[in-house]
Design an enzyme around this catalytic site. Structure first.
Site, short mmCIF file in Angstrom:
data_model
loop_
_atom_site.label_atom_id
_atom_site.label_comp_id
_atom_site.label_asym_id
_atom_site.label_seq_id
_atom_site.Cartn_x
_atom_site.Cartn_y
_atom_site.Cartn_z
N GLU A 28 0.85 -1.21 0.00
CA GLU A 28 0.00 0.00 0.00
C GLU A 28 0.88 1.25 0.00
OE1 GLU A 28 -3.42 -0.17 2.61
OE2 GLU A 28 -3.51 2.01 2.67
N HIS A 81 -2.67 10.30 0.42
CA HIS A 81 -2.84 8.98 -0.19
C HIS A 81 -2.66 9.07 -1.71
CE1 HIS A 81 -4.21 4.90 0.46
NE2 HIS A 81 -4.83 5.00 -0.70
N ASP A 139 4.08 -14.69 11.61
CA ASP A 139 2.83 -15.19 11.05
C ASP A 139 1.76 -14.09 11.18
OD1 ASP A 139 0.37 -16.40 10.64
OD2 ASP A 139 0.90 -18.24 11.70
N LYS A 178 -7.80 -1.34 11.05
CA LYS A 178 -7.16 -1.75 9.78
C LYS A 178 -5.93 -0.87 9.54
CE LYS A 178 -6.50 -1.77 5.15
NZ LYS A 178 -5.59 -0.90 4.39
C1 MEV Z 1 -6.15 2.89 4.82
O1 MEV Z 1 -5.38 1.77 4.45
C2 MEV Z 1 -6.18 3.04 6.32
C3 MEV Z 1 -7.07 4.15 6.86
O2 MEV Z 1 -8.40 3.98 6.33
C4 MEV Z 1 -7.07 4.02 8.35
C5 MEV Z 1 -8.06 4.89 9.09
O3 MEV Z 1 -9.10 5.27 8.50
O4 MEV Z 1 -7.80 5.20 10.27
C6 MEV Z 1 -6.61 5.49 6.41
#
Ligand code: MEV
Length: 445
Positions: free
Chosen positions: A90, A398, A301, A285
Site C-alpha cells: 500500500e 494517499h 505469522d 485496519k
Molecule cells: C487505509 O489503508 C487506512 C485508513 O483507512 C485508516 C483509518 O481510517 O484510520 C486510512
C-alpha cells in the site's frame, strides 16, 4: 458433470516437477501460454540455491511473489533509535510511518513496555461420566502430563521457559460432555507454535492412556475421546503497550490549526473508534497496516497476529479501537495495548535471507523487544492516519503516493514522471487529473 470443470482437474499434481506443473497450468488456463510462462519465470531468482530455498517453503511453488520491502527510519523507542523494515504494497504506509516517527523523534519518542508474554493451548475432549471423578483423575495425572513432555520441554526450560500450568475446564454448559485441558506456556524468543502443539499432543496421548488405567472410572468413563489439540491464537496475556505524549501546544506543526484544536479533534476521533464498530474496524485496519508490514518483514505469522488482535479488539463483547487517547493537564496522551505473539528465533527467522537482514537492521531483537517495536509501528501508523483524517483528509497524502502507481499504469517514462510529480506538488491528484496531465504532456511532444 460440466465437462469444462472435468477437463481442469488433475491427479498427482504435487508429484509433478516444477516445470511440468507450470506447463499444465499455462496450457490449461492461459490464452497465451508462453507469455504466462515468461512472467512466472521472470520472478525466479537467478541464484538456484536461493530459489530452491523459496520453492521449498511451501508445496507447488511456481514462482516468487514480490512485495516491496521499505524502511521507516527515525523511530526513537525507549531512547534507542530504530529503522523499521516494512513489507507492504500500500503506497502511503511507509511514508506515513516515517513521518510519524520523525514527528515523535522531536517530542521524546515512543515509550513501551511488555505487560505479559503468556501463550495458551488446549486439548479439547469429550468425557461422558462423573465430573468429580474426572477432577480426581486430572489432579493425579497432571504431574505425569508434564513429566511425559520432558523431551520436548528440556531445551525451553534450560532457557527459562516451558509449561506454566495446565487446568481442567468444564465446558459442558456449552456442549454436552465437552472439557478442555487448558494450558499456558512461556516460549521466550520463539513464537512457539510447534513447541506448544507438540506439548499438547503429548498431553492428549498421556491423558487418554492414563484414563484407561484409572480404577475409579467405569468402562465408559475410561474411553476419553480426544477431539483435537492445538494452540490458541487468542493471546490476551501476551500483551504490549506503546505510548506517546507531549504538551498539547507541541502537536501543531504550522499555523493552520492550534495544538489544542488538533488534540481535541484527535481524541474525539479515537473516542468514535472506541464506541462505533464501523469506524473501529477501519481504524484498526490502519493500525494493522503498520503492524502487518513489520510482522511480514520479520518472518512472523501475520494471520495469527491478525486473528489474535481482532479477537482482542472484541473482547468486551463489542468490537472497539485498539488505541486510546486523552488530554490530561494540557498533555496529549496516545497509546496502544495489543496482543502480539511473535518470534525472533525458529521458523522463517533463520531461513529467509531478507528476514535475517530485517532482524539485524532491528539490532537482532528478542521477541519482547520485537513486540515493542511492532506495537510502535501500529501506533505510529494510527497517529498518521488520524492526523490526516482530522486535518487535510486522507486522500491528499494517499493520492500523492498513489500518483506513481497511476503513472506506471500509463507506462510513463522517467522524464514524464519527473515532470508530473513536480506538477502535482501544487495540484490535486485524482485519477482523471493525472490522465489528463499525461495526455497533455504527450500531446506537446
Ligand atoms: C487505509 O489503508 C487506512 C485508513 O483507512 C485508516 C483509518 O481510517 O484510520 C486510512
Amino acid at each position: 458433470m460440466n465437462t469444462l470443470f472435468m477437463s481442469k482437474s488433475i491427479a498427482g499434481f504435487s508429484k509433478l516437477s516444477k516445470s511440468k506443473k507450470i506447463d499444465w497450468i499455462v496450457d490449461t488456463y492461459f490464452a497465451n501460454a508462453e507469455s504466462a510462462k515468461g512472467i512466472l519465470k521472470q520472478y525466479w531468482n537467478s541464484d538456484e540455491k536461493l530459489q530452491q530455498l523459496h520453492d521449498e517453503f511451501i508445496e507447488n511453488t511456481i514462482t516468487n511473489y514480490y512485495l516491496p520491502l521499505g524502511v521507516a527510519p527515525n523511530f526513537l523507542i525507549n531512547d534507542k533509535l530504530y529503522t523499521i523494515p516494512m513489507a507492504i504494497e500500500e503506497s502511503s504506509v511507509v511514508a506515513a510511518a516515517s513521518k510519524a516517527a520523525k514527528f515523535w523523534l522531536d517530542r521524546g519518542g515512543f515509550k513501551t513496555n511488555v505487560i505479559s508474554t503468556t501463550k495458551t493451548g488446549q486439548v479439547h475432549f469429550v468425557f461422558r461420566g462423573d465430573f468429580e471423578k474426572l477432577g480426581q483423575f486430572f489432579d493425579i495425572v497432571k504431574p505425569k502430563l508434564i513429566q511425559e513432555t520432558k523431551s520436548i520441554t528440556a531445551n525451553m526450560e534450560k532457557r527459562g521457559g516451558g509449561i506454566l500450568n495446565i487446568e481442567l475446564r468444564d465446558k459442558t454448559e456449552d456442549i454436552n460432555g465437552y472439557y478442555q485441558l487448558h494450558a499456558s506456556f512461556e516460549t521466550l524468543d520463539a513464537m512457539g507454535a510447534n513447541f506448544i502443539n507438540s506439548c499438547l499432543e503429548q498431553f492428549a496421548k498421556t491423558f487418554k492412556n492414563e484414563a484407561l488405567n484409572f480404577s475409579l472410572f467405569s468402562d465408559e468413563e475410561k474411553q476419553i475421546d480426544i477431539i483435537m489439540s492445538i494452540l490458541s491464537n487468542y493471546v490476551p496475556d501476551c500483551l504490549v503497550r506503546a505510548e506517546v505524549s507531549c504538551h498539547v501546544d507541541e502537536l501543531s506543526e504550522n499555523s493552520s490549526f492550534s495544538g489544542r484544536v488538533l488534540a481535541e479533534k484527535f481524541v474525539q476521533a479515537v473516542n468514535i473508534a472506541e464506541i462505533e464498530p464501523y469506524r473501529a474496524v477501519t481504524h484498526n485496519k490502519g493500525i494493522m497496516n503498520g503492524i502487518d508490514a513489520v510482522v511480514l518483514a520479520t518472518g512472523n505469522d501475520f494471520r495469527a497476529v491478525e486473528a489474535g488482535v481482532h479477537a482482542y479488539a472484541a473482547r468486551k463483547g463489542k468490537y472497539s479501537s485498539l488505541t486510546h487517547a486523552k488530554i490530561e493537564d494540557d498533555t496529549f496522551k496516545f497509546w496502544i495495548e495489543i496482543p502480539l505473539a511473535l518470534g525472533t528465533v525458529g521458523g522463517l527467522t533463520s531461513l529467509h535471507p531478507l528476514v535475517k537482514l530485517a532482524l539485524e537492521l532491528l539490532h537482532k531483537p528478542s521477541a519482547r523487544e520485537l513486540m515493542q517495536i511492532i506495537a510502535v509501528a501500529g501506533l505510529a501508523q494510527n497517529f498518521g492516519a488520524i492526523r490526516s483524517l482530522t486535518t487535510t483528509g486522507i486522500q491528499q497524502g494517499h493520492m500523492k503516493m498513489h500518483l506513481m502507481n497511476i503513472l506506471n499504469q500509463f507506462e510513463a517514462t522517467n522524464v514524464e514522471k519527473q515532470t508530473l510529480v513536480e506538477y502535482f506538488k501544487n495540484n490535486t491528484v485524482t485519477h482523471s487529473a493525472v490522465v489528463e496531465a499525461i495526455q497533455e504532456l504527450r500531446s506537446k511532444n
